[in-house]
Design a protein around this motif. Structure first.
Motif, PDB file in Angstrom:
ATOM      1  N   SER A 136     -50.997  66.146  -7.842  1.00 40.56           N
ATOM      2  CA  SER A 136     -49.716  66.841  -8.039  1.00 40.56           C
ATOM      3  C   SER A 136     -48.824  66.103  -9.017  1.00 40.56           C
ATOM      4  O   SER A 136     -48.804  64.872  -9.045  1.00 40.56           O
ATOM      5  CB  SER A 136     -48.949  66.946  -6.710  1.00 40.56           C
ATOM      6  OG  SER A 136     -49.682  67.646  -5.758  1.00 40.56           O
ATOM      7  N   PHE A 137     -48.112  66.871  -9.788  1.00 39.03           N
ATOM      8  CA  PHE A 137     -47.060  66.325 -10.657  1.00 39.03           C
ATOM      9  C   PHE A 137     -45.762  67.046 -10.299  1.00 39.03           C
ATOM     10  O   PHE A 137     -45.687  68.264 -10.376  1.00 39.03           O
ATOM     11  CB  PHE A 137     -47.402  66.565 -12.130  1.00 39.03           C
ATOM     12  CG  PHE A 137     -48.664  65.866 -12.578  1.00 39.03           C
ATOM     13  CD1 PHE A 137     -48.603  64.565 -13.085  1.00 39.03           C
ATOM     14  CD2 PHE A 137     -49.903  66.496 -12.488  1.00 39.03           C
ATOM     15  CE1 PHE A 137     -49.777  63.915 -13.494  1.00 39.03           C
ATOM     16  CE2 PHE A 137     -51.061  65.857 -12.903  1.00 39.03           C
ATOM     17  CZ  PHE A 137     -51.019  64.556 -13.402  1.00 39.03           C
ATOM     18  N   GLU A 138     -44.767  66.251  -9.933  1.00 37.05           N
ATOM     19  CA  GLU A 138     -43.430  66.833  -9.683  1.00 37.05           C
ATOM     20  C   GLU A 138     -42.607  66.603 -10.934  1.00 37.05           C
ATOM     21  O   GLU A 138     -42.290  65.463 -11.271  1.00 37.05           O
ATOM     22  CB  GLU A 138     -42.761  66.140  -8.504  1.00 37.05           C
ATOM     23  CG  GLU A 138     -43.163  66.686  -7.155  1.00 37.05           C
ATOM     24  CD  GLU A 138     -42.477  65.940  -6.005  1.00 37.05           C
ATOM     25  OE1 GLU A 138     -41.636  65.057  -6.267  1.00 37.05           O
ATOM     26  OE2 GLU A 138     -42.812  66.253  -4.857  1.00 37.05           O
ATOM     27  N   VAL A 139     -42.263  67.684 -11.606  1.00 36.10           N
ATOM     28  CA  VAL A 139     -41.546  67.560 -12.872  1.00 36.10           C
ATOM     29  C   VAL A 139     -40.086  67.946 -12.647  1.00 36.10           C
ATOM     30  O   VAL A 139     -39.786  69.077 -12.256  1.00 36.10           O
ATOM     31  CB  VAL A 139     -42.161  68.485 -13.942  1.00 36.10           C
ATOM     32  CG1 VAL A 139     -41.535  68.201 -15.304  1.00 36.10           C
ATOM     33  CG2 VAL A 139     -43.671  68.315 -13.993  1.00 36.10           C
ATOM     34  N   SER A 140     -39.171  67.018 -12.889  1.00 34.31           N
ATOM     35  CA  SER A 140     -37.747  67.299 -12.692  1.00 34.31           C
ATOM     36  C   SER A 140     -37.035  67.320 -14.034  1.00 34.31           C
ATOM     37  O   SER A 140     -37.306  66.487 -14.912  1.00 34.31           O
ATOM     38  CB  SER A 140     -37.114  66.228 -11.804  1.00 34.31           C
ATOM     39  OG  SER A 140     -37.714  66.273 -10.529  1.00 34.31           O
ATOM     40  N   ARG A 157     -38.465  63.834 -15.706  1.00 31.49           N
ATOM     41  CA  ARG A 157     -38.992  62.787 -14.843  1.00 31.49           C
ATOM     42  C   ARG A 157     -40.192  63.418 -14.149  1.00 31.49           C
ATOM     43  O   ARG A 157     -40.100  64.517 -13.607  1.00 31.49           O
ATOM     44  CB  ARG A 157     -37.923  62.435 -13.826  1.00 31.49           C
ATOM     45  CG  ARG A 157     -38.126  61.129 -13.124  1.00 31.49           C
ATOM     46  CD  ARG A 157     -36.829  60.648 -12.521  1.00 31.49           C
ATOM     47  NE  ARG A 157     -36.315  61.551 -11.498  1.00 31.49           N
ATOM     48  CZ  ARG A 157     -35.065  61.978 -11.448  1.00 31.49           C
ATOM     49  NH1 ARG A 157     -34.193  61.613 -12.359  1.00 31.49           N
ATOM     50  NH2 ARG A 157     -34.673  62.798 -10.498  1.00 31.49           N
ATOM     51  N   VAL A 158     -41.325  62.735 -14.220  1.00 33.24           N
ATOM     52  CA  VAL A 158     -42.522  63.272 -13.587  1.00 33.24           C
ATOM     53  C   VAL A 158     -42.997  62.257 -12.559  1.00 33.24           C
ATOM     54  O   VAL A 158     -43.169  61.072 -12.870  1.00 33.24           O
ATOM     55  CB  VAL A 158     -43.641  63.550 -14.614  1.00 33.24           C
ATOM     56  CG1 VAL A 158     -44.857  64.178 -13.934  1.00 33.24           C
ATOM     57  CG2 VAL A 158     -43.129  64.451 -15.736  1.00 33.24           C
ATOM     58  N   GLU A 201     -40.990  58.718 -17.164  1.00 35.93           N
ATOM     59  CA  GLU A 201     -39.935  59.502 -17.802  1.00 35.93           C
ATOM     60  C   GLU A 201     -40.419  59.955 -19.165  1.00 35.93           C
ATOM     61  O   GLU A 201     -41.078  59.191 -19.877  1.00 35.93           O
ATOM     62  CB  GLU A 201     -38.655  58.680 -17.921  1.00 35.93           C
ATOM     63  CG  GLU A 201     -37.986  58.492 -16.563  1.00 35.93           C
ATOM     64  CD  GLU A 201     -36.730  57.649 -16.602  1.00 35.93           C
ATOM     65  OE1 GLU A 201     -35.640  58.244 -16.584  1.00 35.93           O
ATOM     66  OE2 GLU A 201     -36.850  56.421 -16.633  1.00 35.93           O
ATOM     67  N   GLY A 202     -40.132  61.201 -19.492  1.00 34.29           N
ATOM     68  CA  GLY A 202     -40.569  61.743 -20.768  1.00 34.29           C
ATOM     69  C   GLY A 202     -39.563  62.745 -21.278  1.00 34.29           C
ATOM     70  O   GLY A 202     -38.379  62.699 -20.908  1.00 34.29           O
ATOM     71  N   THR A 203     -40.000  63.659 -22.095  1.00 38.84           N
ATOM     72  CA  THR A 203     -39.094  64.710 -22.576  1.00 38.84           C
ATOM     73  C   THR A 203     -39.822  66.043 -22.575  1.00 38.84           C
ATOM     74  O   THR A 203     -41.050  66.110 -22.632  1.00 38.84           O
ATOM     75  CB  THR A 203     -38.616  64.441 -24.032  1.00 38.84           C
ATOM     76  OG1 THR A 203     -39.768  64.390 -24.876  1.00 38.84           O
ATOM     77  CG2 THR A 203     -37.834  63.157 -24.141  1.00 38.84           C
ATOM     78  N   PHE A 204     -39.041  67.073 -22.478  1.00 35.94           N
ATOM     79  CA  PHE A 204     -39.560  68.430 -22.653  1.00 35.94           C
ATOM     80  C   PHE A 204     -38.567  69.153 -23.539  1.00 35.94           C
ATOM     81  O   PHE A 204     -37.384  69.255 -23.198  1.00 35.94           O
ATOM     82  CB  PHE A 204     -39.699  69.142 -21.297  1.00 35.94           C
ATOM     83  CG  PHE A 204     -40.004  70.607 -21.452  1.00 35.94           C
ATOM     84  CD1 PHE A 204     -41.283  71.039 -21.804  1.00 35.94           C
ATOM     85  CD2 PHE A 204     -38.994  71.562 -21.301  1.00 35.94           C
ATOM     86  CE1 PHE A 204     -41.541  72.390 -21.976  1.00 35.94           C
ATOM     87  CE2 PHE A 204     -39.251  72.916 -21.468  1.00 35.94           C
ATOM     88  CZ  PHE A 204     -40.542  73.324 -21.807  1.00 35.94           C
ATOM     89  N   VAL A 247     -40.148  71.297 -10.690  1.00 35.87           N
ATOM     90  CA  VAL A 247     -41.302  72.193 -10.645  1.00 35.87           C
ATOM     91  C   VAL A 247     -42.521  71.338 -10.324  1.00 35.87           C
ATOM     92  O   VAL A 247     -42.784  70.346 -11.009  1.00 35.87           O
ATOM     93  CB  VAL A 247     -41.485  72.935 -11.978  1.00 35.87           C
ATOM     94  CG1 VAL A 247     -42.686  73.887 -11.879  1.00 35.87           C
ATOM     95  CG2 VAL A 247     -40.220  73.703 -12.341  1.00 35.87           C
ATOM     96  N   THR A 248     -43.231  71.698  -9.260  1.00 36.24           N
ATOM     97  CA  THR A 248     -44.404  70.937  -8.856  1.00 36.24           C
ATOM     98  C   THR A 248     -45.657  71.695  -9.294  1.00 36.24           C
ATOM     99  O   THR A 248     -45.799  72.885  -9.012  1.00 36.24           O
ATOM    100  CB  THR A 248     -44.412  70.748  -7.332  1.00 36.24           C
ATOM    101  OG1 THR A 248     -43.229  70.047  -6.967  1.00 36.24           O
ATOM    102  CG2 THR A 248     -45.626  69.935  -6.889  1.00 36.24           C
TER     103      THR A 248
END
Ligand SMILES: [Zn+2]
Lengths: 88, 932
Positions: free
Chosen positions: B753-757, B742-743, B733-736, B701-702
């Motif tokens: 922009s932040f691409e959140v995978s 991975r952002v 790298e983080g957590t949700f 999600v961007t």
């Protein structure tokens, strides 16, 4: 339609395979001087032999590359060998 | 009426009359009839006009070897061209039209073309290329060419099924020998399939008398019963149309008229070829007249359909097989005179209506002339499989010689014309025992076309080739059979020369005064009879050919009223909201530029490269230097092919010393993965590198726009988002919700922009959390169309749209690695070949139109002014920019970099406009927004 032999999956329909290149060709070391002719031969010159040929193919479902020897005239498949050495 | 239905016999069901029309007139036939037999039963003999001279033509024979009766047939509102009347089974309500004839085959207004025959000789068509001018003839020739008319309707449901199967023994041909061989093979316990192209098996048996003491129909029934009770399969109305590499047999199983045939790809252990033989024509003056027919064909019409083709018949035959045929016709009620054509000159007398035959000056009254020039074994499939042919002087025919692996020919296909001998032999072959050795009683006097003799003598009926054309070809030195074939088009019609090839090469042999076997045959190629392309295509089209890829978030998008469109194989939101798309797309662009948009970027490539050699491998795979990339950083770059052409672009994120993620273009992931996999295994140690494509396992999600950070901050990612802690072109790298994420700070819009995978399992929760967070500041979802405009405003390319098959990275302004990168990389040396060094290469540019002008058309040519206009490049992308409030465009242009500021001419569909060349970036060229 031909039957090719994947060393991993066995005999399969030719539509599952992709031709990569003729076997035995070595990429020139491009960190050294490579002549125009030398590079052009690497890109374009094919032996295109009539008869027994050795080629690199990939089997798309398992995605392994292998060397296949076959006869370009009779379409006989002679053998396929894995390009993998023993895993150490 | 010359031809008529006798009151008994045949395999037709006389209790089931069928009504049909031909050239507008109504007729009645019976179930079991073919169109040709039903027409003959009604006394109709002229069924078409010839290809070149529009000569009236009737059927020559009763099955696949007929070259003449080709029709357009309509049933239930669907019309099909190229229907052979002799092989099209009659159905109630059929409307058949003769081809190449107007208004009807009986009265054709172009019949006068025949008077022009002197000027329409072989090579006429080719000669118009040379003199006086092809364009004078082209419209006329194009109108005249072809047999029949194709329907303009598309039959969407005309889709063939395809079946794969195998068996121990395949028997091709359900005549006497095929049935006998199949029965024996079944009785040895083999898995047997017998195929026959007619609805009723039995081949030519029905025209002979008793077989082994039984009537033909009883004998056939007994064999079929034995085969089927032993587990064998009998496939009727199924044509073995080709034998391909590694003994793959193509079978076309036909159903009702207008239904697509079913393709069987059969792999038999062995093949018994029992395809039979054809009666060949005799070449004499006016031998193409309606009523000049094959003797076997006439007997077949009688035996299968109860149709007597004539009342007063003259036979011309050079072989011992003809005598019993003549007696059969006589018993059915015809007057028969048997003539010997081997010594002398024959000529058919009469036009549309045959009056007789002249032989050596003596006139013989006849309404029908039946010819038998000897049997030609049907060796097409034998040759497809690579079998050799031998010339048999006694039979004056090519017969199967050295066999291809796993194939054997029996019966008349093998040149065995004595039925009992052939049956005994076929049984031995079926049981795989020693074949009996017997001498044939079949006798034949050689009879071949005689060059230099009087009158117009046809060799190829379907393509209107006469013996004079063969002589002309020889005079003009087209003496090889393959040249003869192409120059005269002999054997190139839809019947593929079943009746004409032997006469043609015999004529050439006679002209050259060489023996027939020295002249040789042309190549036999599948299909044996024409097949619709739908047969080969089968179900492999649309999403069954290329399955649509679906987003994990598709239900969310549907609920949000997204317009779902296919992009690069993925079904994705094009924009959100119903009604006029333009407005939605404009609003979404503005949202990103002013606030922020939330975009489902899941199809973006996520190919992981792992292992001790990963760094060297990625460095080799990319044009740009990746080896210097530090963990936690991201770099934009190109993947080239070995010819130096840009294959894809994307960013590489380095997650660790031995772990990289390549985000390639959404539509190119499969190709890039295959490309990397090949290089991994082919030039590297595959034990030290691993290519793992996670694209379909992770969603992305961007969040993009000046307020992107505000949106992301509201959800807990455990990542420090401040610009100095998390700058542009880095990855964290983080957590949700406990799941790893991975952002990446990369931008395809030019905005922050932040691409959140995240793994697919958590994607819905992440999407909803970001939407909720965005909603509080007025941000919302955006689709692919807005992204297309946003990236073009920024001058970001789409590989394959803004590049083509010649584009190298230095054409896109990325010049440094070409000159400076020390390590080897894919395509490196090609960038320095002559082609890469040309000064007139096409480079990426921006294009601005004059104030107030409309946007340029994508694909429009950029042309050089002057007396000799030529294309200098073309427009690759063009949009109305909501941000700049004017049209923008990208293009590839010769020496583009040097032309900045120049006025150029853009040509599209005959209209020209002017535009100005500019740098490709229209929005924020300093990149202030990116680094926010
Ligand atoms: Zn495999």
């Amino acid at each position: 339609m031909q039957i090719f032999i994947c060393p991993f999956c066995g005999p399969r329909d030719e539509r599952e395979f992709h031709f990569e290149r003729e076997a035995g060709k070595i990429r020139p070391d491009t960190t050294k001087l490579v002549s125009d002719i030398g590079w052009s031969d690497y890109l374009n010159e094919q032996r295109n032999t009539k008869g027994a040929v050795r080629e690199v193919w990939s089997h798309l479902p398992c995605h392994e590359l292998f060397v296949m020897e076959r006869n370009s005239l009779t379409m006989d498949v002679i053998y396929s060998t894995s390009r993998r050495g023993p895993v150490t | 009426m010359t031809s008529y239905r006798i009151d008994h016999g045949g395999l037709i069901d006389r209790t089931r009359p069928l009504v049909f029309t031909f050239d507008g007139r109504s007729y009645t036939g019976f179930d079991g009839d073919t169109l040709a037999s039903a027409l003959l039963a009604n006394g109709v003999r002229i069924m078409g006009r010839s290809f070149k001279y529009h000569r009236p033509r009737g059927p020559w024979s009763a099955w696949v070897d007929d070259p003449n009766a080709i029709m357009n047939v309509k049933l239930n509102g669907r019309e099909f061209p190229n229907c052979a009347a002799t092989t099209t089974y009659l159905e109630d309500g059929m409307a058949a039209r003769s081809v190449n004839a107007f208004p009807s085959a009986q009265f054709d207004v172009k019949g006068g073309l025949d008077l022009m025959h002197r000027w329409l000789t072989a090579g006429f068509y080719y000669k118009t290329f040379m003199w006086p001018n092809w364009h004078l003839f082209e419209p006329v020739i194009r109108k005249m060419a072809g047999l029949g008319e194709i329907s303009r309707d598309v039959f969407e449901d005309y889709v063939s099924d395809q079946v794969h199967d195998c068996c121990d023994t395949l028997v091709i041909g359900g005549g006497g020998t095929g049935l006998a061989a199949a029965r024996e093979a079944v009785e040895t316990g083999e898995n047997v399939i017998l195929v026959d192209d007619q609805k009723t098996v039995g081949g030519g048996l029905f025209r002979t008398g008793l077989i082994e003491g039984q009537a033909a129909a009883d004998w056939v029934e007994a064999q079929v019963a034995a085969i089927e009770s032993g587990g064998g399969r009998v496939m009727r109305a199924t044509t073995a149309f080709g034998i391909h590499d590694h003994k793959l047999v193509g079978l076309a199983e036909h159903g009702k008229f207008g239904c697509p045939p079913r393709l069987w790809r059969l792999r038999p252990g062995r093949i018994i070829l029992a395809s039979g033989a054809l009666d060949r024509p005799i070449t004499f003056a006016n031998n193409d007249r309606p009523g000049v027919m094959s003797l076997d064909g006439a007997c077949e019409f009688l035996a299968r359909y109860g149709v007597l083709v004539g009342r007063n018949i003259a036979t011309l035959s050079n072989n011992s097989g003809a005598e019993s045929s003549a007696r059969t016709l006589e018993q059915a009620g015809a007057n028969v005179v048997t003539l010997d054509p081997t010594a002398g000159h024959a000529c058919a007398i009469g036009g549309k209506r045959l009056r007789g035959v002249e032989l050596n000056g003596a006139f013989h009254y006849a309404d029908t002339i039946l010819c038998s020039g000897g049997q030609t074994p049907l060796v097409h499939l034998w040759r497809h499989a690579g079998g050799k042919l031998d010339w048999n002087d006694d039979l004056q025919a090519f017969v199967p010689g050295k066999a291809p692996e796993g194939m054997i020919a029996v019966g008349s296909a093998n040149g065995f014309f004595d039925l009992q001998h052939a049956l005994d032999d076929a049984r031995a072959v079926g049981a795989d025992t020693a074949r009996p050795n017997k001498k044939s009683s079949y006798k034949l006097t050689p009879l071949w076309p005689k060059p230099g003799s009087k009158g117009r003598q046809w060799i190829d009926f379907q393509h209107d080739v006469t013996i004079k054309d063969v002589e002309l070809a020889a005079r003009e030195n087209y003496v090889s059979v393959e040249h003869l074939k192409r120059y005269t088009t002999l054997g190139m019609a839809s019947d593929q020369g079943k009746t004409s090839n032997m006469s043609g090469l015999a004529a050439m042999a006679a002209v050259l005064d060489r023996p027939i076997p020295e002249v040789g045959t042309t190549t036999f190629r599948p299909p044996f009879v024409p097949q619709p392309l739908a047969l080969y295509a089968g179900q492999r089209k649309a999403t069954l050919f290329s399955p649509l890829k679906r987003l994990k978030l598709e239900p969310e998008h549907r609920a949000a009223d997204a317009a779902l469109v296919e992009y690069g194989g993925w079904l994705r939101p094009g924009w959100f909201g119903s009604g006029d798309p333009t407005e939605h797309i404009f609003n979404e662009v503005q949202l990103v530029r002013e606030t922020a948009g939330i975009f489902d970027a899941s199809p973006l490539g996520k190919i992981e490269i792992l292992g001790p050699d990963a760094e060297a491998f990625v460095n080799f795979a990319f044009y740009n230097t990746i080896a210097t990339l530090k963990p936690g950083h991201v770099r934009y770059g190109f993947l080239l092919n070995e010819r130096g052409i840009v294959m894809d672009d994307g960013v590489v994120a380095r997650l660790g010393d031995n772990r990289f993620v390549i985000s390639c273009s959404s539509g190119h992931v499969d190709h890039v993965r295959d490309h990397l996999e090949v290089w991994r295994q082919d030039c590297n140690d595959p034990e030290r590198i691993f290519v793992h494509d996670t694209t379909q396992h992770w969603s992305t999600v961007t969040v993009t726009g000046p307020r992107a950070r505000d949106i992301l901050e509201k959800i807990d990612t455990r990542i420090e988002l401040a610009a100095d802690a998390f700058p542009h072109m880095t990855v964290r790298e983080g957590t949700f919700d406990g799941a790893p994420i991975r952002v990446a700070r990369v931008s395809f819009t030019g905005e922050l922009s932040f691409e959140v995978s995240i793994r697919n399992t958590y994607a819905t929760a992440l999407w909803n959390a970001l939407l909720k967070s965005g909603a509080s500041i007025g941000a919302g979802p955006v689709g692919s169309e807005a992204m297309m405009i946003l990236r073009a405003e920024k001058g970001y390319i789409i590989v394959g749209k803004d590049t083509d098959g010649l584009t190298m990275p230095h054409d896109l302004g990325f010049t440094v690695p070409r000159l400076k990168k020390k390590a080897a990389f894919i395509g490196d040396r090609s960038l320095h070949m002559q082609v890469g060094n040309e000064t007139d290469r096409r480079a990426l540019v921006g294009l601005e139109v004059d104030t107030g002008s409309a946007m340029l058309s994508t694909g429009a040519h950029i042309v050089a002014d002057g007396s000799k206009p030529r294309t200098l490049g073309y427009v690759t992308s063009s949009y109305d920019s909501p941000t700049l409030k004017r049209p923008i465009a990208l293009g590839l242009l010769e020496q583009g970099a040097e032309r900045i500021g120049e006025k150029i001419t853009v040509w599209h569909l005959g209209k020209t406009v002017t535009a100005t060349v500019c740098p490709p970036c229209f929005y924020d060229p300093e990149g202030v927004h990116l680094d926010a």
